[in-house]
Motif scaffolding. Structure first.
Motif, mmCIF file in Angstrom:
data_model
loop_
_atom_site.group_PDB
_atom_site.id
_atom_site.type_symbol
_atom_site.label_atom_id
_atom_site.label_comp_id
_atom_site.label_asym_id
_atom_site.label_seq_id
_atom_site.Cartn_x
_atom_site.Cartn_y
_atom_site.Cartn_z
ATOM 1 N N ALA A 1 -49.128 59.986 -12.798
ATOM 2 C CA ALA A 1 -48.555 59.954 -14.147
ATOM 3 C C ALA A 1 -47.282 59.110 -14.173
ATOM 4 C CB ALA A 1 -48.262 61.368 -14.626
ATOM 5 N N TYR A 2 -46.433 59.269 -13.153
ATOM 6 C CA TYR A 2 -45.200 58.474 -13.102
ATOM 7 C C TYR A 2 -45.519 56.998 -12.906
ATOM 8 C CZ TYR A 2 -42.803 62.974 -12.452
ATOM 9 O OH TYR A 2 -42.326 64.254 -12.604
ATOM 10 N N ASP A 3 -46.501 56.696 -12.056
ATOM 11 C CA ASP A 3 -46.905 55.296 -11.876
ATOM 12 C C ASP A 3 -47.422 54.710 -13.183
ATOM 13 O OD1 ASP A 3 -46.247 55.261 -9.187
ATOM 14 O OD2 ASP A 3 -48.274 55.745 -8.498
ATOM 15 N N GLU A 4 -48.210 55.496 -13.897
ATOM 16 C CA GLU A 4 -48.749 55.037 -15.179
ATOM 17 C C GLU A 4 -47.628 54.811 -16.192
ATOM 18 O OE1 GLU A 4 -51.319 53.873 -18.219
ATOM 19 O OE2 GLU A 4 -51.587 53.984 -16.037
ATOM 20 N N MET A 5 -46.600 55.660 -16.140
ATOM 21 C CA MET A 5 -45.467 55.481 -17.046
ATOM 22 C C MET A 5 -44.826 54.116 -16.831
ATOM 23 S SD MET A 5 -41.905 57.630 -17.432
ATOM 24 C CE MET A 5 -42.661 59.156 -17.952
ATOM 25 N N HIS B 1 -35.359 69.966 -10.921
ATOM 26 C CA HIS B 1 -36.066 69.700 -9.669
ATOM 27 C C HIS B 1 -37.138 68.627 -9.845
ATOM 28 C CE1 HIS B 1 -38.027 70.297 -5.823
ATOM 29 N NE2 HIS B 1 -39.182 70.508 -6.450
ATOM 30 N N ARG B 2 -37.964 68.766 -10.876
ATOM 31 C CA ARG B 2 -39.020 67.775 -11.082
ATOM 32 C C ARG B 2 -38.426 66.418 -11.412
ATOM 33 N NH1 ARG B 2 -44.156 69.183 -14.691
ATOM 34 N NH2 ARG B 2 -44.371 70.597 -12.928
ATOM 35 N N PHE B 3 -37.326 66.401 -12.147
ATOM 36 C CA PHE B 3 -36.702 65.132 -12.482
ATOM 37 C C PHE B 3 -36.237 64.413 -11.226
ATOM 38 C CE2 PHE B 3 -32.900 62.619 -13.427
ATOM 39 C CZ PHE B 3 -33.456 61.699 -14.306
ATOM 40 N N ALA B 4 -35.787 65.173 -10.217
ATOM 41 C CA ALA B 4 -35.338 64.554 -8.974
ATOM 42 C C ALA B 4 -36.460 63.735 -8.334
ATOM 43 C CB ALA B 4 -34.841 65.617 -8.008
ATOM 44 N N GLN B 5 -37.691 64.215 -8.429
ATOM 45 C CA GLN B 5 -38.838 63.469 -7.910
ATOM 46 C C GLN B 5 -39.019 62.167 -8.680
ATOM 47 O OE1 GLN B 5 -41.673 66.758 -8.574
ATOM 48 N NE2 GLN B 5 -42.073 66.735 -6.377
ATOM 49 N N PHE B 6 -38.931 62.270 -10.000
ATOM 50 C CA PHE B 6 -39.082 61.085 -10.851
ATOM 51 C C PHE B 6 -37.942 60.104 -10.617
ATOM 52 C CE2 PHE B 6 -38.261 59.112 -15.102
ATOM 53 C CZ PHE B 6 -39.380 58.278 -15.111
ATOM 54 N N GLU B 7 -36.742 60.622 -10.482
ATOM 55 C CA GLU B 7 -35.566 59.786 -10.258
ATOM 56 C C GLU B 7 -35.701 58.999 -8.958
ATOM 57 O OE1 GLU B 7 -30.735 60.342 -10.627
ATOM 58 O OE2 GLU B 7 -31.947 62.016 -9.903
ATOM 59 N N GLU B 8 -36.195 59.659 -7.908
ATOM 60 C CA GLU B 8 -36.336 59.001 -6.604
ATOM 61 C C GLU B 8 -37.358 57.875 -6.673
ATOM 62 O OE1 GLU B 8 -35.690 57.952 -2.773
ATOM 63 O OE2 GLU B 8 -34.513 59.394 -3.951
ATOM 64 N N MET B 9 -38.511 58.133 -7.269
ATOM 65 C CA MET B 9 -39.539 57.088 -7.315
ATOM 66 C C MET B 9 -39.172 55.964 -8.300
ATOM 67 S SD MET B 9 -41.566 56.901 -10.301
ATOM 68 C CE MET B 9 -43.135 56.375 -9.639
ATOM 69 N N SER B 10 -38.227 56.232 -9.195
ATOM 70 C CA SER B 10 -37.808 55.212 -10.154
ATOM 71 C C SER B 10 -36.946 54.132 -9.520
ATOM 72 C CB SER B 10 -37.022 55.861 -11.305
ATOM 73 O OG SER B 10 -37.837 56.724 -12.073
ATOM 74 N N HIS C 1 -29.722 49.125 -11.032
ATOM 75 C CA HIS C 1 -29.338 49.519 -12.384
ATOM 76 C C HIS C 1 -29.397 51.039 -12.543
ATOM 77 C CE1 HIS C 1 -29.562 45.294 -13.460
ATOM 78 N NE2 HIS C 1 -30.753 45.254 -12.889
ATOM 79 N N SER C 2 -28.377 51.579 -13.188
ATOM 80 C CA SER C 2 -28.266 53.039 -13.337
ATOM 81 C C SER C 2 -28.384 53.439 -14.807
ATOM 82 C CB SER C 2 -26.929 53.537 -12.783
ATOM 83 O OG SER C 2 -26.820 53.235 -11.407
ATOM 84 N N PRO C 3 -29.346 54.292 -15.134
ATOM 85 C CA PRO C 3 -29.491 54.745 -16.517
ATOM 86 C C PRO C 3 -28.528 55.877 -16.845
ATOM 87 C CG PRO C 3 -31.145 55.798 -15.167
ATOM 88 C CD PRO C 3 -30.380 54.871 -14.252
ATOM 89 N N THR C 4 -28.344 56.133 -18.119
ATOM 90 C CA THR C 4 -27.749 57.391 -18.561
ATOM 91 C C THR C 4 -28.770 58.495 -18.285
ATOM 92 O OG1 THR C 4 -26.547 56.262 -20.336
ATOM 93 C CG2 THR C 4 -26.844 58.651 -20.555
ATOM 94 N N ILE C 5 -28.322 59.594 -17.690
ATOM 95 C CA ILE C 5 -29.225 60.698 -17.374
ATOM 96 C C ILE C 5 -28.779 61.932 -18.155
ATOM 97 C CG2 ILE C 5 -30.105 62.245 -15.582
ATOM 98 C CD1 ILE C 5 -29.756 59.945 -13.605
#
Length: 286
Positions: free
Chosen positions: A214-218, A243-252, A259-263
């Motif tokens: 899903a993250y790859d597709e995003m 916790h789940r966001f940490a996974q997404f953040e790492e693969m991003s 570049h750093s987004p607003t989180i």
């Protein structure tokens, strides 16, 4: 004379941040069985998700009243400020309408001059509205007047893309933001649905088995949209536990580089309709 920037709490700008940025944030309200809570004032984001998980019935949301906006308008006009308002999509909430009614009420009194108050329908919400407000602040700080800022936002809003992976479509369906057909299609085989905000409406744009896919597709959707304009504001957000966001953040990291987004943690108004476990990205296209 200055420019007063106003938005609503779906922008995920806290009251403390609003004070530091010299803007006004009008709270959406979450209505649980025990009482009504103003987003970011009566209930923190963490407290909201605790109540959401414990609630026997799904809470509802309530838009700000015209009076909520009118009070801020009068305060701004009293010190000679012009006003720019940007709200959650009018197709998702009556907030934009409340802001317009308040403006028209003052106009009916004969107290407004042309250009005093500009109301923009962002056709977006949450972190999509957040980055539009960041742009508004940049324009204000460059010395642009209210009309110039509002005109810029009207053009720029079409360049925003927001994509999210949600844990379930149940909350969006129960809250009336998604049709039964879309809900069934998104939950078939227990896949992870991808959603977007398109022309102000929530739509399902994909479904994948497993979070990584899903993250790859995003990010495939990000690329197809034209890619991220890293010279403009962009943001990532999450609902509930980080916790789940940490996974997404790492693969991003491989997609975002240096570049750093607003989180931001996504608050009550949107969390009511999305539920916990969602992650999202919003950006201006290149």
């Amino acid at each position: 004379m200055g420019v007063r920037i106003i938005t609503d709490s779906t922008s995920e700008i806290s009251q403390n941040q609003a004070g530091a940025l010299n803007i006004s944030v009008v709270p959406i309200k979450s209505v649980f069985s025990d009482r009504e809570y103003r987003d970011g004032i009566d209930l923190t984001t963490e407290e909201f998700y605790e109540k959401l998980e414990e609630a026997e019935t799904l809470p509802t949301t309530s838009q700000p009243s015209p009076g909520d906006f009118e009070a801020i308008y009068r305060e701004a006009l009293a010190v000679g400020d012009q006003v720019v308002v940007a709200t959650i999509s009018s197709k998702l909430s009556g907030t934009w309408q409340s802001a317009c009614i308040a403006r028209d009420s003052l106009a009916g009194e004969g107290t407004l001059k042309d250009g005093d108050i500009h109301v923009v329908d962002s056709e977006n919400t949450t972190i999509g509205l957040n980055i539009l407000m960041q742009r508004a602040l940049q324009m204000r700080d460059k010395g642009m007047n209210a009309k110039e800022i509002a005109d810029d936002l009207e053009k720029a809003k079409s360049e925003i893309r927001l994509y999210a992976v949600v844990d379930t479509l149940e909350y969006l369906h129960r809250g009336g933001r998604l049709s039964t057909a879309s809900k069934v299609a998104g939950t078939l085989l227990n896949v992870k649905p991808l959603i977007t905000v398109d022309q102000g409406e929530v739509k399902v744009v994909g479904k994948c088995r497993g979070l990584k896919k899903a993250y790859d597709e995003m990010y495939d959707l990000v690329a197809k949209a034209g890619g991220i304009d890293f010279g403009a504001p962009f943001a990532m957000g999450y609902t509930g536990d980080r916790h789940r966001f940490a996974q997404f953040e790492e693969m991003s990291k491989e997609h975002l580089g240096k570049h750093s987004p607003t989180i931001v943690g996504i608050g009550c108004a949107i969390g009511t309709h999305v539920g916990p476990g969602a992650v999202a990205i919003a950006f201006f296209v290149q």
